[in-house]
Design a protein around this motif. Structure first.
Motif, PDB file in Angstrom:
ATOM      1  N   ALA A  16      26.085  38.864  41.087  1.00  0.00           N
ATOM      2  CA  ALA A  16      26.176  37.976  39.930  1.00  0.00           C
ATOM      3  C   ALA A  16      27.520  37.262  39.885  1.00  0.00           C
ATOM      4  CB  ALA A  16      25.961  38.783  38.645  1.00  0.00           C
ATOM      5  N   PHE A  17      28.604  38.001  40.089  1.00  0.00           N
ATOM      6  CA  PHE A  17      29.940  37.421  39.994  1.00  0.00           C
ATOM      7  C   PHE A  17      30.149  36.343  41.063  1.00  0.00           C
ATOM      8  CE2 PHE A  17      34.613  37.390  40.193  1.00  0.00           C
ATOM      9  CZ  PHE A  17      34.918  37.332  38.832  1.00  0.00           C
ATOM     10  N   LEU A  40      33.535  44.806  38.507  1.00  0.00           N
ATOM     11  CA  LEU A  40      34.211  45.993  39.034  1.00  0.00           C
ATOM     12  C   LEU A  40      34.197  45.961  40.555  1.00  0.00           C
ATOM     13  CD1 LEU A  40      35.372  48.922  38.890  1.00  0.00           C
ATOM     14  CD2 LEU A  40      33.003  49.715  38.679  1.00  0.00           C
ATOM     15  N   PHE A  41      35.387  46.079  41.148  1.00  0.00           N
ATOM     16  CA  PHE A  41      35.490  46.148  42.602  1.00  0.00           C
ATOM     17  C   PHE A  41      35.234  47.601  43.017  1.00  0.00           C
ATOM     18  CE2 PHE A  41      37.716  46.149  46.734  1.00  0.00           C
ATOM     19  CZ  PHE A  41      37.170  45.002  47.299  1.00  0.00           C
ATOM     20  N   ARG A  56      42.304  49.652  35.497  1.00  0.00           N
ATOM     21  CA  ARG A  56      42.307  48.216  35.174  1.00  0.00           C
ATOM     22  C   ARG A  56      42.729  47.342  36.355  1.00  0.00           C
ATOM     23  NH1 ARG A  56      41.079  46.953  30.081  1.00  0.00           N
ATOM     24  NH2 ARG A  56      41.197  48.612  28.525  1.00  0.00           N
ATOM     25  N   SER A  57      43.229  47.973  37.407  1.00  0.00           N
ATOM     26  CA  SER A  57      43.652  47.197  38.576  1.00  0.00           C
ATOM     27  C   SER A  57      42.469  46.651  39.367  1.00  0.00           C
ATOM     28  CB  SER A  57      44.524  48.059  39.493  1.00  0.00           C
ATOM     29  OG  SER A  57      45.688  48.486  38.824  1.00  0.00           O
ATOM     30  N   ILE A  58      41.281  47.240  39.179  1.00  0.00           N
ATOM     31  CA  ILE A  58      40.127  46.816  39.988  1.00  0.00           C
ATOM     32  C   ILE A  58      39.008  46.210  39.148  1.00  0.00           C
ATOM     33  CG2 ILE A  58      40.638  48.424  41.872  1.00  0.00           C
ATOM     34  CD1 ILE A  58      38.326  50.194  40.773  1.00  0.00           C
ATOM     35  N   ILE A  59      39.338  45.804  37.915  1.00  0.00           N
ATOM     36  CA  ILE A  59      38.324  45.126  37.103  1.00  0.00           C
ATOM     37  C   ILE A  59      38.823  43.738  36.711  1.00  0.00           C
ATOM     38  CG2 ILE A  59      37.312  47.258  36.217  1.00  0.00           C
ATOM     39  CD1 ILE A  59      38.779  46.803  33.600  1.00  0.00           C
ATOM     40  N   GLU A  60      37.892  42.832  36.559  1.00  0.00           N
ATOM     41  CA  GLU A  60      38.198  41.461  36.154  1.00  0.00           C
ATOM     42  C   GLU A  60      37.298  41.113  34.964  1.00  0.00           C
ATOM     43  OE1 GLU A  60      40.024  37.618  36.457  1.00  0.00           O
ATOM     44  OE2 GLU A  60      40.546  39.618  37.202  1.00  0.00           O
ATOM     45  N   PRO A  61      37.881  40.852  33.785  1.00  0.00           N
ATOM     46  CA  PRO A  61      37.058  40.522  32.612  1.00  0.00           C
ATOM     47  C   PRO A  61      36.134  39.349  32.886  1.00  0.00           C
ATOM     48  CG  PRO A  61      39.349  40.883  31.984  1.00  0.00           C
ATOM     49  CD  PRO A  61      39.317  40.859  33.490  1.00  0.00           C
ATOM     50  N   ILE A  62      34.886  39.504  32.517  1.00  0.00           N
ATOM     51  CA  ILE A  62      33.900  38.459  32.816  1.00  0.00           C
ATOM     52  C   ILE A  62      34.173  37.201  31.983  1.00  0.00           C
ATOM     53  CG2 ILE A  62      32.049  38.934  31.131  1.00  0.00           C
ATOM     54  CD1 ILE A  62      31.587  38.501  34.945  1.00  0.00           C
ATOM     55  N   LEU A 383      39.825  41.444  46.835  1.00  0.00           N
ATOM     56  CA  LEU A 383      39.959  41.499  45.377  1.00  0.00           C
ATOM     57  C   LEU A 383      39.891  40.089  44.803  1.00  0.00           C
ATOM     58  CD1 LEU A 383      42.717  44.236  45.219  1.00  0.00           C
ATOM     59  CD2 LEU A 383      40.486  44.411  44.094  1.00  0.00           C
ATOM     60  N   VAL A 384      39.271  39.945  43.614  1.00  0.00           N
ATOM     61  CA  VAL A 384      38.842  38.616  43.172  1.00  0.00           C
ATOM     62  C   VAL A 384      39.932  37.783  42.517  1.00  0.00           C
ATOM     63  CG1 VAL A 384      36.441  39.314  42.922  1.00  0.00           C
ATOM     64  CG2 VAL A 384      37.990  39.539  40.968  1.00  0.00           C
ATOM     65  N   SER A 385      41.038  38.403  42.086  1.00  0.00           N
ATOM     66  CA  SER A 385      42.070  37.617  41.425  1.00  0.00           C
ATOM     67  C   SER A 385      43.453  38.017  41.933  1.00  0.00           C
ATOM     68  CB  SER A 385      42.006  37.810  39.904  1.00  0.00           C
ATOM     69  OG  SER A 385      42.417  39.119  39.553  1.00  0.00           O
ATOM     70  N   LEU A 386      44.425  37.118  41.751  1.00  0.00           N
ATOM     71  CA  LEU A 386      45.804  37.412  42.123  1.00  0.00           C
ATOM     72  C   LEU A 386      46.326  38.602  41.324  1.00  0.00           C
ATOM     73  CD1 LEU A 386      48.413  36.674  43.637  1.00  0.00           C
ATOM     74  CD2 LEU A 386      48.929  35.072  41.776  1.00  0.00           C
ATOM     75  N   LYS A 387      45.918  38.674  40.052  1.00  0.00           N
ATOM     76  CA  LYS A 387      46.327  39.793  39.199  1.00  0.00           C
ATOM     77  C   LYS A 387      45.896  41.123  39.812  1.00  0.00           C
ATOM     78  CE  LYS A 387      43.758  41.407  36.121  1.00  0.00           C
ATOM     79  NZ  LYS A 387      42.823  41.650  35.004  1.00  0.00           N
ATOM     80  N   ASN A 388      44.631  41.214  40.234  1.00  0.00           N
ATOM     81  CA  ASN A 388      44.113  42.446  40.850  1.00  0.00           C
ATOM     82  C   ASN A 388      44.870  42.793  42.121  1.00  0.00           C
ATOM     83  OD1 ASN A 388      40.737  41.580  39.901  1.00  0.00           O
ATOM     84  ND2 ASN A 388      42.109  43.016  38.902  1.00  0.00           N
ATOM     85  N   LYS A 389      45.117  41.786  42.944  1.00  0.00           N
ATOM     86  CA  LYS A 389      45.839  42.010  44.202  1.00  0.00           C
ATOM     87  C   LYS A 389      47.225  42.607  43.942  1.00  0.00           C
ATOM     88  CE  LYS A 389      43.698  38.311  47.015  1.00  0.00           C
ATOM     89  NZ  LYS A 389      42.573  37.934  46.165  1.00  0.00           N
ATOM     90  N   LEU A 390      47.963  42.008  43.006  1.00  0.00           N
ATOM     91  CA  LEU A 390      49.309  42.482  42.700  1.00  0.00           C
ATOM     92  C   LEU A 390      49.285  43.885  42.093  1.00  0.00           C
ATOM     93  CD1 LEU A 390      50.880  39.200  41.247  1.00  0.00           C
ATOM     94  CD2 LEU A 390      51.308  40.237  43.488  1.00  0.00           C
TER      95      LEU A 390
END
Length: 409
Positions: A16-17, A40-41, A56-62, A383-390
């Protein structure tokens, strides 16, 4: 003013994502329906169970997606005749209906307990962040309980007996993360307990990671033996109580934690749906990912199967299908021709503890420390975002320098 097509997406997983990231909001009025308000990764979920990585490092708010509106709810019924969905609010239980012109089903699957007595009540699944958090609390509780003065030796050993059911990637990676936690943190923070700890991995098949190359599976068995993880192949659990696990060979033993990662099965939505399904309750789709016999219903990910070309049930497959479907629907809305979906297998990776990993790809089959570095670099890239990567990079650095946090709250 051009009327947009009303498109509803069920789910917030990999499929879906990936589709949502591709879909053009100038062409579609997009609504997302899912009880989980984040992506969720899952590939790094086992690392969160012992604190190697924070949740929270491996989730991205939808809701970070700008091209769609989100509704936190379950889809209870798909009425494909009238293009309606019966949904239930995830919190209040209030029912409501949604209309759609196009529907994308990407609801995944749920953990299969195989109707074994006690599994649903006493074991811990590992599919969501909430599951990982429960496991993390329980792991720490087991060590704290084993440290209480005056308990018997047998009680102490029971608290420190950790059982994993399922020798696939999830079960193997959780066992590996637990081993690292014991070696790198428990020995320092819970001195005197290390000799009473037992990790048991139960697998019904002949080997671990049976979807990997045979040599890599064999290597995993050898590494786990050196790590003193008790691997029991050709074994399965027949019954679970609050204190005991019963195995098919007649043996039974007390335990502190049971993590169940033994397989998946269809969700209730798919089981009850009148859409075409096979005997394993997977939606039958064609090579354009459209549900067989429908005009406007598409499905992707674990809940689906193309009869003449089954794909591996992995995050990679769902992600690939989602990306294809998002692009294809954009083209169709513009009157362009689309090509059928073609799956490119990029291989599989798995962590097996002690800074060792496996890579099972067409170009490279390897194991060890270098492969572990490759495993980490691939997952950071995915990982889907720069935030998650960092955040993940910082978590790994923090764990290396300070160890894992054993606070319970």
């Amino acid at each position: 003013m051009i009327m947009k097509t009303n498109l509803v997406v069920l789910g917030t997983g990999f499929g879906a994502f990936s589709a949502l990231k591709e879909l053009d909001s100038d062409l579609y009025d997009i609504k997302i329906v899912s009880p989980r308000n984040h992506f969720l990764f899952t590939c790094l979920l086992p690392s969160t169970t012992v604190g190697t990585i924070e949740f929270r490092s491996i989730i991205e708010p939808i809701r970070n997606l700008k091209n769609a509106s989100y509704i936190q709810a379950y889809c209870k019924l798909i009425d494909e005749t009238n293009n309606k969905l019966l949904c239930v609010d995830a919190d209040t239980g209030k029912e409501f209906t949604l209309n759609y012109d196009l529907l994308i089903i990407s609801v995944g699957e749920v953990t299969n307990s195989y109707n074994i007595e006690g599994v649903g009540k006493y074991s811990y699944f590992l599919r969501e962040v909430a599951d990982a958090r429960k496991i993390r609390i329980k792991v720490i509780d087991c060590f704290e309980n084993a440290s209480i003065p005056g308990i018997t030796e047998e009680e102490k050993k029971s608290y420190l007996r950790f059982v994993v059911c399922g020798g696939g990637p999830t079960g193997v990676e959780f066992a590996a993360e637990l081993h690292d936690f014991i070696e790198e943190d428990v020995r320092k923070k819970y001195p005197g307990l290390e000799n009473d700890i037992e990790v048991i991995l139960i697998e019904a098949g002949k080997t671990l990671l049976n979807s990997f190359d045979a040599k890599l599976s064999e290597y995993t068995m050898k590494v786990f033996k050196r790590q003193k993880i008790n691997v029991r192949i050709n074994s399965y659990i027949t019954k679970v109580t609050d204190k005991e696990i019963f195995v098919n060979d007649g043996s039974h033993f007390n335990y502190g934690l049971l993590v169940w990662a033994a397989g998946n099965t269809a969700t209730e939505l798919i089981r009850s749906s009148t859409l075409p399904k096979n005997n394993r309750f997977k939606l039958i789709i064609d090579h354009f990912l459209k549900v067989s016999g429908t005009k406007n219903v598409y499905a992707i990910g674990d809940c689906t199967e193309i009869p003449d070309e089954p794909f591996p049930v992995t995050a990679q497959t769902a992600q690939s299908q989602g990306k294809y479907l998002g692009k294809s629907l954009n083209k169709l809305a513009k009157g362009k021709e689309i090509k059928p979906f073609k799956y490119k297998d990029l291989g599989m990776l798995a962590y097996i503890g002690s800074h060792k990993a496996l890579a099972n790809t067409n170009q490279y089959k390897g194991s060890g420390f270098i492969t572990w570095l490759f495993w980490r670099s691939v997952y950071v890239t995915k990982l889907v975002s720069l935030k998650n990567k960092l955040l993940v990079l910082f978590d790994w650095f923090k764990t290396f320098v300070f160890g894992r946090d054993v606070s319970n709250f």
